[in-house]
Design a protein around this motif. Sequence first.
Motif, mmCIF file in Angstrom:
data_model
loop_
_atom_site.group_PDB
_atom_site.id
_atom_site.type_symbol
_atom_site.label_atom_id
_atom_site.label_comp_id
_atom_site.label_asym_id
_atom_site.label_seq_id
_atom_site.Cartn_x
_atom_site.Cartn_y
_atom_site.Cartn_z
ATOM 1 N N LYS A 165 5.989 -5.127 8.193
ATOM 2 C CA LYS A 165 6.508 -4.074 7.330
ATOM 3 C C LYS A 165 6.779 -4.629 5.937
ATOM 4 C CE LYS A 165 11.269 -4.791 8.762
ATOM 5 N NZ LYS A 165 12.475 -4.209 9.276
ATOM 6 N N CYS A 166 6.844 -3.722 4.985
ATOM 7 C CA CYS A 166 7.136 -4.094 3.606
ATOM 8 C C CYS A 166 8.618 -4.452 3.490
ATOM 9 C CB CYS A 166 6.810 -2.929 2.679
ATOM 10 S SG CYS A 166 7.341 -3.171 0.967
ATOM 11 N N PRO A 167 8.940 -5.549 2.815
ATOM 12 C CA PRO A 167 10.344 -5.915 2.658
ATOM 13 C C PRO A 167 11.102 -4.979 1.711
ATOM 14 C CG PRO A 167 8.945 -7.470 1.494
ATOM 15 C CD PRO A 167 8.047 -6.554 2.254
ATOM 16 N N MET A 168 10.382 -4.178 0.928
ATOM 17 C CA MET A 168 11.041 -3.242 0.012
ATOM 18 C C MET A 168 11.236 -1.870 0.644
ATOM 19 S SD MET A 168 12.108 -4.453 -2.775
ATOM 20 C CE MET A 168 12.269 -3.159 -3.968
ATOM 21 N N CYS A 169 10.148 -1.252 1.096
ATOM 22 C CA CYS A 169 10.230 0.128 1.600
ATOM 23 C C CYS A 169 10.309 0.203 3.116
ATOM 24 C CB CYS A 169 9.044 0.949 1.098
ATOM 25 S SG CYS A 169 7.433 0.481 1.798
ATOM 26 N N GLU A 170 10.033 -0.897 3.773
ATOM 27 C CA GLU A 170 10.068 -1.025 5.233
ATOM 28 C C GLU A 170 9.014 -0.191 5.959
ATOM 29 O OE1 GLU A 170 14.093 -0.632 6.666
ATOM 30 O OE2 GLU A 170 14.660 -2.517 5.715
ATOM 31 N N ASN A 171 8.009 0.308 5.227
ATOM 32 C CA ASN A 171 6.895 0.980 5.887
ATOM 33 C C ASN A 171 6.000 -0.068 6.530
ATOM 34 O OD1 ASN A 171 7.524 3.661 5.270
ATOM 35 N ND2 ASN A 171 6.582 3.481 3.259
ATOM 36 N N VAL A 172 5.366 0.298 7.609
ATOM 37 C CA VAL A 172 4.478 -0.614 8.327
ATOM 38 C C VAL A 172 3.263 -0.926 7.452
ATOM 39 C CG1 VAL A 172 3.004 -0.887 10.355
ATOM 40 C CG2 VAL A 172 5.230 0.211 10.576
ATOM 41 N N ILE A 173 2.930 -2.204 7.389
ATOM 42 C CA ILE A 173 1.759 -2.665 6.637
ATOM 43 C C ILE A 173 0.852 -3.431 7.591
ATOM 44 C CG2 ILE A 173 0.915 -4.204 4.822
ATOM 45 C CD1 ILE A 173 3.506 -3.838 3.347
ATOM 46 N N ASN A 174 -0.400 -3.068 7.601
ATOM 47 C CA ASN A 174 -1.397 -3.846 8.310
ATOM 48 C C ASN A 174 -1.813 -4.957 7.354
ATOM 49 O OD1 ASN A 174 -3.720 -4.945 9.397
ATOM 50 N ND2 ASN A 174 -4.536 -2.982 10.074
ATOM 51 N N PRO A 175 -1.575 -6.214 7.704
ATOM 52 C CA PRO A 175 -1.917 -7.320 6.802
ATOM 53 C C PRO A 175 -3.378 -7.301 6.339
ATOM 54 C CG PRO A 175 -0.665 -8.136 8.671
ATOM 55 C CD PRO A 175 -0.977 -6.697 8.945
ATOM 56 N N GLN A 176 -4.259 -6.738 7.155
ATOM 57 C CA GLN A 176 -5.674 -6.670 6.778
ATOM 58 C C GLN A 176 -5.916 -5.700 5.619
ATOM 59 O OE1 GLN A 176 -7.578 -5.691 10.482
ATOM 60 N NE2 GLN A 176 -7.623 -7.822 11.151
ATOM 61 N N ASN A 177 -4.947 -4.817 5.346
ATOM 62 C CA ASN A 177 -5.085 -3.852 4.259
ATOM 63 C C ASN A 177 -4.610 -4.397 2.911
ATOM 64 O OD1 ASN A 177 -6.132 -1.984 6.012
ATOM 65 N ND2 ASN A 177 -4.197 -0.944 6.335
ATOM 66 N N PRO A 233 0.808 -1.217 0.000
ATOM 67 C CA PRO A 233 0.000 0.000 0.000
ATOM 68 C C PRO A 233 0.849 1.279 0.000
ATOM 69 C CG PRO A 233 -0.755 -1.524 1.701
ATOM 70 C CD PRO A 233 0.529 -2.073 1.153
ATOM 71 N N SER A 234 2.092 1.182 0.432
ATOM 72 C CA SER A 234 2.951 2.362 0.502
ATOM 73 C C SER A 234 3.764 2.590 -0.767
ATOM 74 C CB SER A 234 3.916 2.251 1.689
ATOM 75 O OG SER A 234 3.217 2.227 2.897
ATOM 76 N N CYS A 235 4.552 1.595 -1.163
ATOM 77 C CA CYS A 235 5.471 1.776 -2.301
ATOM 78 C C CYS A 235 4.948 1.160 -3.592
ATOM 79 C CB CYS A 235 6.848 1.220 -1.966
ATOM 80 S SG CYS A 235 6.942 -0.582 -1.849
ATOM 81 N N GLN A 236 3.817 0.476 -3.519
ATOM 82 C CA GLN A 236 3.174 -0.139 -4.684
ATOM 83 C C GLN A 236 3.959 -1.317 -5.266
ATOM 84 O OE1 GLN A 236 0.049 1.210 -5.196
ATOM 85 N NE2 GLN A 236 0.705 2.377 -3.440
ATOM 86 N N PHE A 237 4.948 -1.820 -4.550
ATOM 87 C CA PHE A 237 5.746 -2.938 -5.037
ATOM 88 C C PHE A 237 4.864 -4.178 -5.158
ATOM 89 C CE2 PHE A 237 8.712 -6.516 -4.591
ATOM 90 C CZ PHE A 237 9.611 -6.187 -5.592
ATOM 91 N N PRO A 238 4.850 -4.818 -6.331
ATOM 92 C CA PRO A 238 4.023 -6.018 -6.499
ATOM 93 C C PRO A 238 4.620 -7.213 -5.756
ATOM 94 C CG PRO A 238 5.246 -5.562 -8.513
ATOM 95 C CD PRO A 238 5.545 -4.442 -7.562
ATOM 96 N N ALA A 239 3.740 -8.078 -5.287
ATOM 97 C CA ALA A 239 4.188 -9.248 -4.523
ATOM 98 C C ALA A 239 3.160 -10.362 -4.632
ATOM 99 C CB ALA A 239 4.375 -8.871 -3.055
ATOM 100 N N ILE A 240 3.598 -11.558 -4.332
ATOM 101 C CA ILE A 240 2.683 -12.686 -4.230
ATOM 102 C C ILE A 240 1.872 -12.481 -2.947
ATOM 103 C CG2 ILE A 240 2.492 -15.192 -3.973
ATOM 104 C CD1 ILE A 240 5.180 -15.364 -5.521
ATOM 105 N N TYR A 241 0.571 -12.459 -3.097
ATOM 106 C CA TYR A 241 -0.322 -12.112 -1.988
ATOM 107 C C TYR A 241 -0.050 -12.934 -0.740
ATOM 108 C CZ TYR A 241 -4.543 -11.628 0.793
ATOM 109 O OH TYR A 241 -5.410 -11.428 1.831
ATOM 110 N N HIS A 242 -0.110 -14.255 -0.851
ATOM 111 C CA HIS A 242 0.007 -15.079 0.357
ATOM 112 C C HIS A 242 1.398 -14.970 0.983
ATOM 113 C CE1 HIS A 242 1.545 -18.137 -2.506
ATOM 114 N NE2 HIS A 242 2.191 -18.596 -1.462
#
Length: 72
Positions: free
Chosen positions: A30-42, A10-19
């Motif tokens: 957190k995102c492995p690319m941008c390291e911003n916090v991600i709520n898994p529910q989002n 949701p932060s850096c728009q980096f595509p990833a395998i959902y699961h």
Amino acid sequence: MIALDVTKCPSCQFPAIYHELLNYTNKESKCPMCENVINPQNLEKLDDPIAYLKSRKVASLEMIQKEMKKDI
């Protein structure tokens, strides 16, 4: 990458395998690319991942072309 199992940060728009990103954010929060916090529910699966990936490719190519023009 399976087309029905794609998401993006949701932060850096980096595509990833959902699961995979869901599992990772449940552990790391957190995102492995941008390291911003991600709520898994989002995290949401992309409706049209092929179009999304193509748009990212075009945007990346345009950005590279702009940078190359600056250097000239």
